[in-house]
Design an enzyme around this catalytic site. Structure first.
Site, PDB file in Angstrom:
ATOM      1  N   HIS A 313       0.814  -1.216   0.000  1.00 17.20           N
ATOM      2  CA  HIS A 313       0.000   0.000   0.000  1.00 17.20           C
ATOM      3  C   HIS A 313       0.846   1.263   0.000  1.00 17.20           C
ATOM      4  O   HIS A 313       0.474   2.267  -0.602  1.00 17.20           O
ATOM      5  CB  HIS A 313      -0.955  -0.002   1.195  1.00 17.20           C
ATOM      6  CG  HIS A 313      -2.251  -0.671   0.864  1.00 17.20           C
ATOM      7  ND1 HIS A 313      -2.936  -1.446   1.755  1.00 17.20           N
ATOM      8  CD2 HIS A 313      -2.959  -0.697  -0.282  1.00 17.20           C
ATOM      9  CE1 HIS A 313      -4.022  -1.916   1.175  1.00 17.20           C
ATOM     10  NE2 HIS A 313      -4.068  -1.471  -0.060  1.00 17.20           N
ATOM     11  N   ARG A 426     -11.381  -8.596 -26.534  1.00 18.42           N
ATOM     12  CA  ARG A 426     -11.612  -9.899 -25.888  1.00 18.42           C
ATOM     13  C   ARG A 426     -13.087  -9.974 -25.470  1.00 18.42           C
ATOM     14  O   ARG A 426     -13.447  -9.614 -24.350  1.00 18.42           O
ATOM     15  CB  ARG A 426     -10.722 -10.039 -24.655  1.00 18.42           C
ATOM     16  CG  ARG A 426      -9.253 -10.292 -24.945  1.00 18.42           C
ATOM     17  CD  ARG A 426      -8.489 -10.482 -23.636  1.00 18.42           C
ATOM     18  NE  ARG A 426      -7.185 -11.083 -23.831  1.00 18.42           N
ATOM     19  CZ  ARG A 426      -6.037 -10.411 -23.784  1.00 18.42           C
ATOM     20  NH1 ARG A 426      -6.031  -9.113 -23.572  1.00 18.42           N
ATOM     21  NH2 ARG A 426      -4.895 -11.048 -23.947  1.00 18.42           N
ATOM     22  N   ARG A 463     -12.665 -10.409 -31.389  1.00 19.03           N
ATOM     23  CA  ARG A 463     -12.329 -11.834 -31.275  1.00 19.03           C
ATOM     24  C   ARG A 463     -13.551 -12.594 -30.766  1.00 19.03           C
ATOM     25  O   ARG A 463     -14.162 -12.191 -29.757  1.00 19.03           O
ATOM     26  CB  ARG A 463     -11.171 -12.033 -30.302  1.00 19.03           C
ATOM     27  CG  ARG A 463     -10.873 -13.509 -30.115  1.00 19.03           C
ATOM     28  CD  ARG A 463      -9.636 -13.758 -29.320  1.00 19.03           C
ATOM     29  NE  ARG A 463      -9.849 -13.564 -27.893  1.00 19.03           N
ATOM     30  CZ  ARG A 463      -8.897 -13.754 -26.983  1.00 19.03           C
ATOM     31  NH1 ARG A 463      -7.687 -14.108 -27.367  1.00 19.03           N
ATOM     32  NH2 ARG A 463      -9.150 -13.561 -25.719  1.00 19.03           N
ATOM     33  N   GLU A 564      -2.100 -19.187 -32.061  1.00 19.76           N
ATOM     34  CA  GLU A 564      -1.641 -19.326 -30.674  1.00 19.76           C
ATOM     35  C   GLU A 564      -1.477 -20.787 -30.284  1.00 19.76           C
ATOM     36  O   GLU A 564      -1.100 -21.099 -29.165  1.00 19.76           O
ATOM     37  CB  GLU A 564      -2.603 -18.614 -29.719  1.00 19.76           C
ATOM     38  CG  GLU A 564      -4.062 -19.004 -29.884  1.00 19.76           C
ATOM     39  CD  GLU A 564      -5.000 -18.201 -28.988  1.00 19.76           C
ATOM     40  OE1 GLU A 564      -4.530 -17.519 -28.066  1.00 19.76           O
ATOM     41  OE2 GLU A 564      -6.214 -18.278 -29.214  1.00 19.76           O
ATOM     42  N   ASN A 587       0.745 -15.151 -25.735  1.00 19.84           N
ATOM     43  CA  ASN A 587       0.533 -15.674 -24.372  1.00 19.84           C
ATOM     44  C   ASN A 587       0.305 -17.180 -24.432  1.00 19.84           C
ATOM     45  O   ASN A 587       0.957 -17.957 -23.736  1.00 19.84           O
ATOM     46  CB  ASN A 587      -0.687 -15.022 -23.716  1.00 19.84           C
ATOM     47  CG  ASN A 587      -0.615 -13.512 -23.714  1.00 19.84           C
ATOM     48  OD1 ASN A 587       0.460 -12.953 -23.792  1.00 19.84           O
ATOM     49  ND2 ASN A 587      -1.759 -12.857 -23.640  1.00 19.84           N
ATOM     50  N   ASP A 588      -0.648 -17.580 -25.272  1.00 15.34           N
ATOM     51  CA  ASP A 588      -0.922 -19.014 -25.369  1.00 15.34           C
ATOM     52  C   ASP A 588       0.138 -19.733 -26.177  1.00 15.34           C
ATOM     53  O   ASP A 588       0.491 -20.871 -25.869  1.00 15.34           O
ATOM     54  CB  ASP A 588      -2.305 -19.248 -25.988  1.00 15.34           C
ATOM     55  CG  ASP A 588      -3.383 -19.152 -24.928  1.00 15.34           C
ATOM     56  OD1 ASP A 588      -3.235 -19.813 -23.882  1.00 15.34           O
ATOM     57  OD2 ASP A 588      -4.351 -18.398 -25.126  1.00 15.34           O
ATOM     58  N   ARG A 598       0.407 -21.043 -18.290  1.00 13.05           N
ATOM     59  CA  ARG A 598       0.651 -19.602 -18.180  1.00 13.05           C
ATOM     60  C   ARG A 598       0.302 -19.039 -16.813  1.00 13.05           C
ATOM     61  O   ARG A 598       0.731 -17.950 -16.451  1.00 13.05           O
ATOM     62  CB  ARG A 598      -0.106 -18.838 -19.285  1.00 13.05           C
ATOM     63  CG  ARG A 598      -1.591 -18.998 -19.226  1.00 13.05           C
ATOM     64  CD  ARG A 598      -2.272 -18.516 -20.501  1.00 13.05           C
ATOM     65  NE  ARG A 598      -2.611 -17.106 -20.470  1.00 13.05           N
ATOM     66  CZ  ARG A 598      -3.237 -16.469 -21.453  1.00 13.05           C
ATOM     67  NH1 ARG A 598      -3.559 -17.127 -22.567  1.00 13.05           N
ATOM     68  NH2 ARG A 598      -3.535 -15.204 -21.353  1.00 13.05           N
ATOM     69  N   CYS A 635      -0.906  -9.900 -30.699  1.00 16.20           N
ATOM     70  CA  CYS A 635      -1.775  -9.290 -29.686  1.00 16.20           C
ATOM     71  C   CYS A 635      -1.523  -9.854 -28.292  1.00 16.20           C
ATOM     72  O   CYS A 635      -2.212  -9.501 -27.349  1.00 16.20           O
ATOM     73  CB  CYS A 635      -3.241  -9.420 -30.067  1.00 16.20           C
ATOM     74  SG  CYS A 635      -3.809 -11.129 -30.172  1.00 16.20           S
TER      75      CYS A 635
HETATM   76  C1  PEP Z   1      -2.770 -14.747 -26.358  1.00 14.45           C
HETATM   77  O1  PEP Z   1      -2.946 -15.935 -26.090  1.00 14.45           O
HETATM   78  O2  PEP Z   1      -1.667 -14.229 -26.574  1.00 14.45           O
HETATM   79  C2  PEP Z   1      -3.927 -13.832 -26.428  1.00 14.45           C
HETATM   80  C3  PEP Z   1      -3.795 -12.595 -26.828  1.00 14.45           C
HETATM   81  O3  PEP Z   1      -5.095 -14.312 -25.990  1.00 14.45           O
HETATM   82  P1  PEP Z   1      -5.496 -14.464 -24.453  1.00 14.45           P
HETATM   83  O4  PEP Z   1      -4.404 -13.859 -23.634  1.00 14.45           O
HETATM   84  O5  PEP Z   1      -6.801 -13.782 -24.288  1.00 14.45           O
HETATM   85  O6  PEP Z   1      -5.584 -15.947 -24.298  1.00 14.45           O
HETATM   86 MG    MG Z   2      -4.909 -16.761 -26.177  1.00 14.11          MG
END
Ligand code: PEP
Ligand code: MG
Length: 716
Positions: A313, A426, A463, A564, A587-588, A598, A635
Site C-alpha cells: 500500500h 476480448r 475476437r 496461438e 501468451n498461449d 501460463r 496481440c
Molecule cells: C494470447 O494468447 O496471446 C492472447 C492474446 O489471448 P489471451 O491472452 O486472451 O488468451
Molecule cells: Mg490466447
C-alpha cells in the site's frame, strides 16, 4: 440458520478495503456469522474478524458461503448480500438479475486481463555500475529524487517501556486510540479528494479493532511479555500469517497489519512519530502505509525500501502521488545507518525506474541523477507529443500500433493513447460475471459502441469468445475437463453447439451494419483447416440469418484467425491462404510451445515469450503469411513489451496490439532503431540460447531511448 452463496466480484477479491466493509456489515449482526471460500475449500472462519477472513484468500470470481445463526440471521444475510452486491465500497460489475440467487459455481479470475506494468512480475533492475554507496533495488514508481534520508524504524526495535496500571486495559485503550487515529487519518485523506487512499486507513481502523492483535498481545502479556513488545509480536504473527498465504496481493497487506501493531504499540508507550519538516527521501525496511500518508506529500520526495513489494500500500500511495520509489534494495539500511553514524545528515538519491539508489552521492553522481531526471521528463513529454503520429522505426518504416480492449468502455483510453484501432477485443469478458449469456441485442450494442468509437478508419478486431481454459463461464454448464487449456476451448465449442458463436456473429454483422463499417473478426484457438471451414460456415450462416430477418447487415466481415496453437503455427502457410490476417497470441503460443501453464507462477523461466523457441514459431508464421501476402499482428503481452516489440518488428510483424498503457513505451522504442537494426536483432534472437540473451540484446537498442529495460513482463 440462514445461508448465502454468492460470487465475489471485486477486482482484487476481498482484499483489505472491501474486506473491512464486509467485516463491518457482519459485525453489526447479533448472530454468529461465518464465511467459507467454496472455490478453494478454505474456512469456515468467523466473518466478524478481519484477520480470520483474510486468510481465506477470497479472490474475484470466488464463490463464498456465508452462514448466519442467531436472532437476526435473516436480516444479517440480507444486509450482507446487499453489501456484497453493492461492491463493498468498490465498483464491481453489475450483480446478476434479481432473484437469480446464488451463482452455481465460481467464475475463474480472468488471467488474460493485462496487469498494470507496475503491479506485474518484478523486473530485473539494470545492474548499477559498481561503486561506493550504489545499491540495486527494484524500480516501483518511476522518477528521480535526491534529498536527505528520513529514517523510519519499526517500533518493535525499541526497548520495553513500563505501562502503568492494568496492561490488558492499557492495550485495549491503545488499540481504541489507534483505531480513532486511523479513522481521523481516513477522514482527512477523503476530504483531500483521495477516497481510494482513505479506504486503506478505514480498513486499518477495522484491523485495530480486530481482536486478533489485541487477544494475541494479551496472551503474551499473561506469559510475561512487555505489553508493547507483545502487541508488536502479535501483529507480526498475524502479518506473517497473511504474508504466508502464497498470494502476492495479500502478502503486500502484511505491512498494513504490522503498521497497525506499530501504531497500537506507539499509543501504548505514549510515543508520537516525529515527522519530517523538510523534503526527504524516506528510508525504511518497509514503510507503513499510514506513515507514508502522514508525511506531508510535498515533503516526501522519494521512498527507498530494503524490503517492500511493488503492490504494497505504501507503494500504491506513492504511485498515486507520483513519488519515485524503489523497493527490495538489499544493503540499504546498513549503508544509510553507517553513513549517518555520529548524527551526520545523509543524502539519498533514488531512481524509481532503474531501481538504483545512491547513498551519500558525490557531486558527479548527483549531476548524473539530475541528467536522468531531465531525460525522463523529456522522454515523457516526447511520448505524449508522439501520440498523434503513427508509430515508425527510426528510418520511417510504419508499424501499426493498436490496442487490446475487453469492453467498449476501454475505447476512450485506447484512443487517448494514440491507438490506431483495436487489435484484440476480448469479447469473452462480456460473458463473465453474469448469470446468462448477453443477448444478441446486448451484443449488438456492445460491438456497435466499439466500432463507432473507432470509426471506419480505425479497424476493430472483434475476437469471438475465447471461452474455456482459464476462462470458464459457469452458467454455460460446460463439462469439467482434466486439462481445460487442452480442452474444448474457443472455436472448438462450436463443433458441439453453434449457437454461442453463431449469436455472436449475427450480432457482429448487425453491429457493422448499424455502424456502417466492415468489422474484423477473428477466431481464437484455431488449430486446423477444419477450424477455418467451421469459422467460414458460422460467418455465412449468421449473415443469412440477419438478412432473412430483414435487419441491417454489414457489407462484409474481414475474417482472420489467432495463431496461438503450435499446430496453427506449423500450418501457417496453408492457413494463410484461407484468411485475411493472422494475429499471433504469444501468451498461449508460449504456454503451448514451452508446455508451461501460463498461470503457474513456479514456471516463470519457461514463460518468457522472448524464448527463441517461441520466436522461431513466430518467424514461421510470418513466413507463411508473407507467402500469401496477408498481414501479421501480435496481440499477446509481448507486443506491449518494448524489447518484445523490437524483436517482433525485426521478425517482420506488421502490427502490434497491446494495452493502452504500453503504447507510449512501444512507440518510443520503435523510433530508436532502424528496420535493419531490428532485423539484425531478430536474427540474433532466433539463435540466442534463451530469453535472457534476447532481452540483453534488445536492451542495447532500448538504452538509446532511455526506455525502461524492464520489459520483463513474462508470459506472452
Ligand atoms: C494470447 O494468447 O496471446 C492472447 C492474446 O489471448 P489471451 O491472452 O486472451 O488468451
Ligand atoms: Mg490466447
Amino acid at each position: 440458520m440462514q445461508t448465502l452463496e454468492i460470487e465475489i466480484r471485486n477486482p482484487n477479491g476481498l482484499h483489505l478495503r472491501p474486506l473491512a466493509q464486509f467485516v463491518r456489515v457482519c459485525a453489526r449482526s447479533r448472530s454468529e456469522v461465518t464465511i467459507r471460500n467454496l472455490t478453494t475449500g478454505a474456512g469456515p472462519a468467523n466473518a466478524k474478524q478481519m484477520l480470520r477472513v483474510q486468510p481465506l484468500g477470497v479472490r474475484m470470481g470466488h464463490l463464498v458461503r456465508i452462514t448466519a445463526a442467531g436472532e437476526d440471521e435473516a436480516e444479517a444475510i440480507e444486509a450482507i448480500r446487499a453489501a456484497i452486491e453493492a461492491g463493498l465500497g468498490e465498483e464491481v460489475p453489475a450483480p446478476p438479475p434479481a432473484g437469480a440467487g446464488a451463482t452455481p459455481s465460481p467464475v475463474p479470475v480472468p488471467a488474460a486481463v493485462p496487469a498494470a506494468p507496475a503491479a506485474g512480475p518484478a523486473p530485473a533492475a539494470a545492474p548499477p555500475p559498481a561503486g561506493a554507496g550504489r545499491l540495486a533495488g527494484l524500480g516501483a514508481v518511476a522518477g528521480i529524487a535526491i534529498a536527505p534520508a528520513w529514517r523510519y524504524r519499526e517500533p518493535g526495535a525499541a526497548g520495553g517501556v513500563p505501562v502503568a496500571g492494568d496492561p490488558g486495559a492499557a492495550i485495549r485503550a491503545a488499540a481504541a486510540a489507534a483505531e480513532s487515529q486511523l479513522e481521523a487519518l481516513a477522514t482527512r485523506i477523503r476530504a483531500a479528494g483521495r477516497p481510494d487512499d482513505a479506504g486503506i486507513f478505514e480498513a486499518q481502523a477495522v484491523l485495530a479493532a480486530d481482536p486478533t492483535i489485541v487477544d494475541g498481545a494479551l496472551a503474551r502479556v499473561a506469559a510475561g511479555s512487555d505489553p508493547a513488545a507483545a502487541v508488536v509480536d502479535a501483529a507480526d504473527e498475524a502479518a506473517r500469517m497473511v504474508a504466508g498465504l502464497g498470494d502476492e496481493l495479500l502478502a503486500a497487506r502484511a505491512a498494513d497489519v504490522r503498521d497497525v501493531g506499530a501504531r497500537i504499540a506507539r499509543a501504548l508507550r505514549g510515543e508520537t512519530l516525529a515527522l519530517p519538516d523538510a523534503p526527504v527521501v524516506a528510508v525504511a525496511d518497509d514503510l507503513p502505509p499510514s506513515v507514508t500518508a502522514e508525511i506531508p506529500a510535498a515533503l516526501l520526495r522519494g521512498i527507498a525500501l530494503a524490503g517492500g513489494s511493488r503492490t504494497a500500500h505504501a507503494v500504491i500511495l506513492a504511485r498515486g502521488l507520483g513519488i519515485p520509489c524503489v523497493v527490495g534494495c538489499a544493503g540499504l539500511l546498513e549503508a544509510v545507518d553507517g553513513a549517518a553514524a555520529g548524527g551526520a545528515t545523509v543524502e539519498v538519491a533514488v531512481d524509481g525506474e532503474s531501481g538504483e539508489v545512491l547513498v551519500d552521492p558525490d557531486v558527479a553522481a548527483r549531476a548524473a541523477f539530475a541528467a536522468r531526471a531531465a531525460a525522463l521528463a523529456a522522454r515523457r513529454a516526447r511520448a505524449a507529443a508522439a501520440r498523434g503520429r503513427p508509430a515508425a522505426t527510426a528510418d520511417g518504416v510504419r508499424v501499426v500500433l493498436v490496442a487490446n480492449i475487453g469492453h467498449p468502455d476501454d475505447a476512450p483510453r485506447a484512443l487517448e493513447a494514440g491507438a490506431e484501432g483495436v487489435g484484440l477485443f476480448r469479447t469473452e469478458f462480456l460473458f463473465m460475471r453474469r448469470q446468462t449469456p448477453p443477448t444478441e441485442d446486448e451484443q449488438v450494442a456492445a460491438y456497435r459502441r466499439a466500432l463507432e468509437a473507432f470509426g471506419p478508419a480505425r479497424p476493430v478486431v472483434i475476437r469471438l469468445a475465447d471461452i474455456g481454459g482459464d476462462k470458464g463461464i459457469p452458467y454455460l454448464g460446460l463439462p469439467a475437463e482434466a486439462n481445460p487449456f487442452l480442452g474444448v476451448r474457443a472455436i472448438r465449442l462450436a463443433y458441439g453447439d453453434r449457437e454461442l458463436l453463431g449469436t455472436q456473429l449475427r450480432a457482429i454483422w448487425r453491429a457493422g451494419g448499424l455502424a456502417g463499417v466492415r468489422p474484423h473478426v477473428m477466431a481464437p484457438m484455431v488449430a486446423t483447416l477444419d477450424d477455418v471451414d467451421l469459422l467460414d460456415e458460422l460467418r455465412d450462416e449468421a449473415r443469412s440469418a440477419v438478412l432473412a430477418a430483414g435487419r441491417p447487415c454489414a457489407e462484409g466481415i474481414v475474417t482472420g484467425i489467432m495463431v496461438e496453437v503450435p499446430a496453427a503455427a506449423l500450418l501457417a502457410r496453408e492457413l494463410a491462404r484461407r484468411v485475411a490476417f493472422f494475429s499471433i497470441g504469444t501468451n498461449d503460443l508460449t504456454q503451448y510451445v514451452m508446455a508451461a501453464d501460463r498461470g503457474n507462477a513456479t514456471l516463470g523461466r519457461l514463460q518468457d515469450a522472448l524464448h527463441p523457441a517461441v520466436l522461431r514459431a513466430v518467424a514461421g508464421v510470418v513466413a507463411g503469411a508473407d507467402e500469401a501476402g496477408i498481414p501479421v499482428a501480435v496481440c499477446g503481452e509481448l507486443a506491449g513489451d518494448p524489447a518484445g516489440a523490437l524483436v517482433l518488428v525485426g521478425l517482420g510483424v506488421d502490427e502490434l496490439s497491446a494495452d493502452a498503457g504500453s503504447l507510449d513505451d512501444v512507440r518510443g522504442a520503435l523510433a530508436a532503431a532502424t528496420l535493419d537494426e531490428l532485423r539484425a536483432l531478430a536474427r540474433r534472437a532466433l539463435d540466442a540460447r534463451d530469453a535472457g540473451e534476447v532481452r540483453a540484446a534488445a536492451g542495447a537498442l532500448l538504452a538509446r531511448v532511455g526506455a525502461p529495460l524492464a520489459g520483463d513482463r513474462r508470459g506472452g
